[in-house]
Design a protein around this motif. Structure first.
Motif, PDB file in Angstrom:
ATOM      1  N   PRO A 168       0.828  -1.215   0.000  1.00  0.00           N
ATOM      2  CA  PRO A 168       0.000   0.000   0.000  1.00  0.00           C
ATOM      3  C   PRO A 168       0.858   1.259   0.000  1.00  0.00           C
ATOM      4  CG  PRO A 168       0.034  -0.980   2.175  1.00  0.00           C
ATOM      5  CD  PRO A 168       0.765  -1.940   1.285  1.00  0.00           C
ATOM      6  N   VAL A 169       0.235   2.388  -0.351  1.00  0.00           N
ATOM      7  CA  VAL A 169       0.933   3.669  -0.395  1.00  0.00           C
ATOM      8  C   VAL A 169       0.489   4.525   0.789  1.00  0.00           C
ATOM      9  CG1 VAL A 169       1.168   3.586  -2.893  1.00  0.00           C
ATOM     10  CG2 VAL A 169      -0.839   4.688  -1.887  1.00  0.00           C
ATOM     11  N   GLU A 170       1.278   5.567   1.045  1.00  0.00           N
ATOM     12  CA  GLU A 170       0.995   6.499   2.140  1.00  0.00           C
ATOM     13  C   GLU A 170       0.857   7.902   1.560  1.00  0.00           C
ATOM     14  OE1 GLU A 170       3.311   8.358   6.043  1.00  0.00           O
ATOM     15  OE2 GLU A 170       4.046   6.533   5.061  1.00  0.00           O
ATOM     16  N   ASP A 171      -0.150   8.633   2.009  1.00  0.00           N
ATOM     17  CA  ASP A 171      -0.392   9.981   1.509  1.00  0.00           C
ATOM     18  C   ASP A 171       0.476  10.976   2.281  1.00  0.00           C
ATOM     19  OD1 ASP A 171      -1.327  12.224   0.308  1.00  0.00           O
ATOM     20  OD2 ASP A 171      -3.387  12.072   1.041  1.00  0.00           O
ATOM     21  N   GLY A 172       1.365  11.658   1.559  1.00  0.00           N
ATOM     22  CA  GLY A 172       2.236  12.658   2.185  1.00  0.00           C
ATOM     23  C   GLY A 172       2.021  14.050   1.640  1.00  0.00           C
ATOM     24  N   SER A 173       0.855  14.314   1.082  1.00  0.00           N
ATOM     25  CA  SER A 173       0.603  15.615   0.460  1.00  0.00           C
ATOM     26  C   SER A 173       0.607  16.747   1.487  1.00  0.00           C
ATOM     27  CB  SER A 173      -0.738  15.587  -0.270  1.00  0.00           C
ATOM     28  OG  SER A 173      -0.747  14.591  -1.262  1.00  0.00           O
ATOM     29  N   ALA A 174       0.052  16.495   2.656  1.00  0.00           N
ATOM     30  CA  ALA A 174      -0.010  17.549   3.669  1.00  0.00           C
ATOM     31  C   ALA A 174       1.391  17.972   4.112  1.00  0.00           C
ATOM     32  CB  ALA A 174      -0.830  17.066   4.864  1.00  0.00           C
ATOM     33  N   ARG A 175       2.250  17.012   4.380  1.00  0.00           N
ATOM     34  CA  ARG A 175       3.622  17.349   4.791  1.00  0.00           C
ATOM     35  C   ARG A 175       4.384  18.031   3.660  1.00  0.00           C
ATOM     36  NH1 ARG A 175       6.702  19.601   8.234  1.00  0.00           N
ATOM     37  NH2 ARG A 175       8.885  18.869   8.191  1.00  0.00           N
ATOM     38  N   PHE A 176       4.138  17.637   2.454  1.00  0.00           N
ATOM     39  CA  PHE A 176       4.797  18.274   1.315  1.00  0.00           C
ATOM     40  C   PHE A 176       4.404  19.742   1.215  1.00  0.00           C
ATOM     41  CE2 PHE A 176       4.215  19.651  -3.118  1.00  0.00           C
ATOM     42  CZ  PHE A 176       5.529  19.660  -3.539  1.00  0.00           C
ATOM     43  N   LEU A 177       3.137  20.054   1.392  1.00  0.00           N
ATOM     44  CA  LEU A 177       2.698  21.448   1.310  1.00  0.00           C
ATOM     45  C   LEU A 177       3.315  22.282   2.430  1.00  0.00           C
ATOM     46  CD1 LEU A 177      -1.077  20.939   0.373  1.00  0.00           C
ATOM     47  CD2 LEU A 177       0.824  21.584  -1.124  1.00  0.00           C
ATOM     48  N   GLU A 178       3.503  21.677   3.610  1.00  0.00           N
ATOM     49  CA  GLU A 178       4.171  22.403   4.696  1.00  0.00           C
ATOM     50  C   GLU A 178       5.618  22.719   4.335  1.00  0.00           C
ATOM     51  OE1 GLU A 178       3.812  20.022   8.150  1.00  0.00           O
ATOM     52  OE2 GLU A 178       1.627  20.245   8.330  1.00  0.00           O
ATOM     53  N   LEU A 179       6.329  21.721   3.807  1.00  0.00           N
ATOM     54  CA  LEU A 179       7.726  21.941   3.421  1.00  0.00           C
ATOM     55  C   LEU A 179       7.826  22.935   2.268  1.00  0.00           C
ATOM     56  CD1 LEU A 179       9.057  18.256   3.597  1.00  0.00           C
ATOM     57  CD2 LEU A 179       9.521  20.123   5.195  1.00  0.00           C
ATOM     58  N   LEU A 180       6.886  22.893   1.356  1.00  0.00           N
ATOM     59  CA  LEU A 180       6.899  23.833   0.235  1.00  0.00           C
ATOM     60  C   LEU A 180       6.710  25.266   0.733  1.00  0.00           C
ATOM     61  CD1 LEU A 180       6.968  24.326  -2.821  1.00  0.00           C
ATOM     62  CD2 LEU A 180       4.508  23.908  -2.863  1.00  0.00           C
ATOM     63  N   GLN A 181       5.828  25.459   1.704  1.00  0.00           N
ATOM     64  CA  GLN A 181       5.614  26.792   2.256  1.00  0.00           C
ATOM     65  C   GLN A 181       6.861  27.282   2.989  1.00  0.00           C
ATOM     66  OE1 GLN A 181       2.941  28.612   1.565  1.00  0.00           O
ATOM     67  NE2 GLN A 181       3.919  30.341   2.652  1.00  0.00           N
ATOM     68  N   GLU A 182       7.520  26.389   3.720  1.00  0.00           N
ATOM     69  CA  GLU A 182       8.766  26.770   4.386  1.00  0.00           C
ATOM     70  C   GLU A 182       9.844  27.143   3.380  1.00  0.00           C
ATOM     71  OE1 GLU A 182       9.922  23.599   6.898  1.00  0.00           O
ATOM     72  OE2 GLU A 182       8.225  23.797   8.281  1.00  0.00           O
ATOM     73  N   THR A 183       9.923  26.419   2.317  1.00  0.00           N
ATOM     74  CA  THR A 183      10.912  26.723   1.284  1.00  0.00           C
ATOM     75  C   THR A 183      10.651  28.092   0.672  1.00  0.00           C
ATOM     76  OG1 THR A 183      11.162  24.378   0.771  1.00  0.00           O
ATOM     77  CG2 THR A 183      11.890  25.932  -0.896  1.00  0.00           C
ATOM     78  N   ARG A 184       9.390  28.417   0.420  1.00  0.00           N
ATOM     79  CA  ARG A 184       9.052  29.712  -0.153  1.00  0.00           C
ATOM     80  C   ARG A 184       9.315  30.852   0.831  1.00  0.00           C
ATOM     81  NH1 ARG A 184       4.362  31.292  -2.849  1.00  0.00           N
ATOM     82  NH2 ARG A 184       5.864  32.243  -4.274  1.00  0.00           N
ATOM     83  N   ASN A 185       9.307  30.524   2.119  1.00  0.00           N
ATOM     84  CA  ASN A 185       9.606  31.528   3.139  1.00  0.00           C
ATOM     85  C   ASN A 185      11.097  31.657   3.412  1.00  0.00           C
ATOM     86  OD1 ASN A 185       6.868  32.093   3.451  1.00  0.00           O
ATOM     87  ND2 ASN A 185       6.612  30.569   5.097  1.00  0.00           N
ATOM     88  N   GLY A 186      11.922  30.938   2.680  1.00  0.00           N
ATOM     89  CA  GLY A 186      13.368  31.053   2.827  1.00  0.00           C
ATOM     90  C   GLY A 186      13.992  30.062   3.764  1.00  0.00           C
ATOM     91  N   VAL A 187      13.250  29.060   4.211  1.00  0.00           N
ATOM     92  CA  VAL A 187      13.791  28.024   5.102  1.00  0.00           C
ATOM     93  C   VAL A 187      14.249  26.852   4.244  1.00  0.00           C
ATOM     94  CG1 VAL A 187      13.325  26.483   7.031  1.00  0.00           C
ATOM     95  CG2 VAL A 187      12.239  28.743   6.937  1.00  0.00           C
ATOM     96  N   HIS A 188      15.551  26.656   4.164  1.00  0.00           N
ATOM     97  CA  HIS A 188      16.122  25.603   3.328  1.00  0.00           C
ATOM     98  C   HIS A 188      16.756  24.539   4.233  1.00  0.00           C
ATOM     99  CE1 HIS A 188      15.477  28.237  -0.105  1.00  0.00           C
ATOM    100  NE2 HIS A 188      16.146  29.198   0.546  1.00  0.00           N
ATOM    101  N   LYS A 189      16.250  23.329   4.160  1.00  0.00           N
ATOM    102  CA  LYS A 189      16.692  22.254   5.046  1.00  0.00           C
ATOM    103  C   LYS A 189      17.501  21.175   4.338  1.00  0.00           C
ATOM    104  CE  LYS A 189      12.685  22.653   8.143  1.00  0.00           C
ATOM    105  NZ  LYS A 189      11.546  21.902   8.757  1.00  0.00           N
TER     106      LYS A 189
END
Length: 491
Positions: A168-189
Motif C-alpha cells: 500500500p501507499v501512504e499519503d504525504g501531500s499535507a507534509r509536502f505542502l508544509e515543506l513547500l511553504q517553508e521553502t518559499r519563506n526562505g527556510v532551506h533544510k
C-alpha cells in the motif's frame, strides 16, 4: 472479455461446421456406394433370370422321342427337319442377350452420371464452406481489431493498485505542502551531506533547458547537484546500466550517498537501476523521488504501440521512423513504457525495501485558457545579431543578445491529451501519465493542490506567476521530504 467470448463462439462454430460437413460427406459417399451396388445386383439378377428362362423355353420346344430332331405342328403332323427353326431361336436369344447388355450399360452410364453430379455438388458445397470459413475468419479478425482498438487501455490503467501482492501507499501531500511553504519563506533544510542527481525523461536531449533552472537553483545553495547525461531515447535497461555507473562514480568521487530525482521516464530508469542492481547500489543511494513517472505504464504509449488493433503495423512503422530515423533513438524507449512491458518488468524486478520512495503526480488543466500557454524549452543563438545592435558591447552583453528564447506550446498539447484521456477513459492525468499509474507501491504519494501538466516540473512557463511556487521550489520540497523519510526509516 468481449474479445474472448467472440473468439470462443467463432472457434466452436467453425469446429461444429467442419464436423457436420465431414459427417455429411461420409454419409453421402456411403449412400451412393450402396445405391450403385443395389442397382447392379438388381440388373445382374434380372439378366441371369432372363437367360435361365430362355434356356428352359428352348429345351421345352424340342421333341423328346428318341433322337429325333422333328417337331409336331398343331394338326399332329410330325415334321422331320425343322433345324431352321432352332437356328432362328438361337438368333433371337443372342439378340435378346445383346439388348440386355446394352440396357445394363445404359443403366451403368446413368448411375455414373448421377454419381459424378453428386460428387460435383459435394465438392462445390465443400468449396463454398471453405470460402465461407475464410470470410468468417476475416470478419472475426476485423471485429477483434475494432474491439481491441475501442477498448484501448481500459483494463490496464491502475493495474498496480488492483494487484493484491503490491504494497500500500501512504499519503504525504499535507507534509509536502508544509515543506513547500517553508521553502518559499526562505527556510532551506536540504543538507550538503548528499549528492543530488536529477534524471531527465524521454526526449530530454531535444530540450536543452531540461532541469537547468533546478540545477542552478541547487548550486546557488551550495549543494552538489548534477543532471544525469544519459541517452533519453534509449531503453530502460540500457539507461539503468548507465545510471548505475553514474551513481557509483558520484559516490566514489565524493564519498557521499546519492539522492535521486527522476522526471517521467527518468524516474522509471532510476527505479530500474535500483531494482536490477540492488546489491551494488544498496549503500550508495539514499532515496528516490519519482516525479510524474509512468511506473505502471502509460496509455499513450500503449495505445500507440498495441498489437492487434486497427492499423497497428502502420502506426509502429511511423513511430520507428520518427524515433529511430529522425531523432536517432530506440523504439524500445517508448515500448518499455507500455503496460505490457511494465507488467513484465515489475514482476521480474522488485524495488528494494530499504530505500525511501516518493511518488509525485499531478493533474493537468484542460481549461480553454491553457491552449494559449507557451513553454520556454531552449535558446537559439544568433551570431550576427550583436554586430547589428552594438559593436562596442562586452562579451556578456554579446552572449545575452545572441540568445533568443525558443517557445513551444507544450502546455497546450498536454491539455489536449489530458482531455482525451479524461473523455476516453475517465482518468485524471497530467497529459501523458495517469495519476493511478504514477503511484509506486510502498511509496509516499504526493499530490499538489494546483493543476500541473507533465512538462511543468522541467520547463518554465513563458508567463510566470510570482505568487505561485515554481518547479525549483517543488523539487527542493520533495528532496527535503525524502531526507526526512530516510531519517525516519533509520530510527
Amino acid at each position: 472479455m468481449a474479445n474472448q467470448i467472440l473468439s470462443e463462439i467463432c472457434c466452436y462454430y467453425c469446429t461444429e461446421m467442419d464436423d457436420i460437413f465431414s459427417r455429411l460427406l461420409s454419409l453421402t459417399s456411403c449412400i451412393t456406394c450402396r445405391v450403385i451396388e443395389f442397382i447392379e445386383d438388381l440388373v445382374l439378377r434380372d439378366v441371369i433370370r432372363l437367360l435361365k428362362d430362355s434356356e428352359i423355353n428352348s429345351s421345352c420346344k424340342q421333341p423328346k422321342i428318341g433322337t429325333c430332331t422333328g417337331f409336331l405342328d398343331r394338326d399332329g403332323i410330325y415334321l422331320e427337319d425343322l433345324s431352321f427353326i432352332n437356328s432362328g431361336s438361337e438368333i433371337v436369344n443372342r439378340n435378346y442377350s445383346r439388348g440386355v447388355h446394352f440396357v445394363f450399360k445404359g443403366l451403368t452410364l446413368l448411375i455414373s452420371f448421377f454419381d459424378f453430379a453428386w460428387r460435383s455438388a459435394i465438392e462445390t458445397w465443400r468449396c463454398i464452406g471453405y470460402h465461407k470459413g475464410c470470410v468468417h475468419a476475416r470478419l472475426q479478425s476485423i471485429v477483434s481489431r475494432v474491439l481491441r482498438t475501442l477498448n484501448g487501455s481500459s483494463d490496464d490503467i491502475g493495474w498496480l493498485q488492483a494487484s493484491p501482492e503490491m504494497a500500500p501507499v501512504e499519503d504525504g501531500s499535507a507534509r509536502f505542502l508544509e515543506l513547500l511553504q517553508e521553502t518559499r519563506n526562505g527556510v532551506h533544510k536540504l543538507p550538503d551531506s548528499f549528492v543530488y542527481l536529477l534524471i531527465p525523461g524521454l526526449f530530454s536531449n531535444h530540450g536543452p533547458l531540461y532541469f537547468v533552472s533546478t540545477k542552478r537553483f541547487f548550486s546557488k545553495m551550495g549543494l552538489a547537484c548534477h543532471i544525469a547525461k544519459i541517452h533519453s531515447e534509449a531503453s530502460v535497461e540500457h539507461n539503468a546500466w548507465e545510471l548505475k555507473q553514474y551513481i557509483e562514480e558520484l559516490y566514489w568521487g565524493s564519498g557521499k550517498r546519492v539522492m535521486l530525482l527522476g522526471h517521467s521516464k527518468g524516474g522509471v530508469d532510476a527505479a530500474a537501476a535500483l531494482s536490477i542492481y540492488s546489491q551494488e547500489l544498496r549503500d550508495k543511494v539514499a532515496g528516490l523521488a519519482l516525479v510524474q513517472s509512468p511506473y505502471g505504464g502509460t496509455p499513450i504509449a500503449s495505445d500507440i504501440l498495441r498489437e492487434g488493433q486497427v492499423a497497428d503495423k502502420e502506426t509502429r512503422r511511423i513511430m520507428e521512423f520518427l524515433i529511430c530515423k529522425l531523432i536517432k533513438g530506440d523504439i524500445r524507449a517508448l515500448e518499455d513504457l507500455t503496460y505490457e512491458k511494465r507488467k513484465e518488468f515489475i514482476r521480474k524486478h522488485k524495488l528494494p525495501d530499504n530505500i525511501p520512495l516518493i511518488s509525485f503526480h499531478s493533474e493537468a488543466s484542460v481549461g480553454p485558457g491553457v491552449l494559449a500557454t507557451m513553454s520556454h524549452i531552449a535558446h537559439a543563438e544568433l551570431p550576427w545579431l550583436p554586430r547589428i545592435l552594438n559593436e562596442d558591447a562586452d562579451d556578456d552583453a554579446i552572449f545575452a543578445a545572441r540568445k533568443v528564447p525558443v517557445i513551444v506550446p507544450v502546455s497546450a498539447a498536454m491539455a489536449i491529451t489530458a482531455l482525451h484521456l479524461r473523455l476516453r477513459y475517465g482518468e485524471k492525468s497530467d497529459g501523458l501519465v495517469t495519476c493511478r499509474d504514477a503511484e509506486v507501491p510502498g511509496s509516499v504519494v504526493v499530490k499538489p493542490d494546483k493543476k500541473l501538466d507533465h512538462s511543468w516540473m522541467v520547463y518554465s512557463s513563458w508567463k510566470k506567476e510570482p505568487t505561485e511556487p515554481d518547479a525549483c521550489e517543488m523539487c527542493e520540497a520533495l528532496l527535503t521530504m525524502l531526507v526526512e523519510l530516510g531519517k525516519r526509516a533509520s530510527k
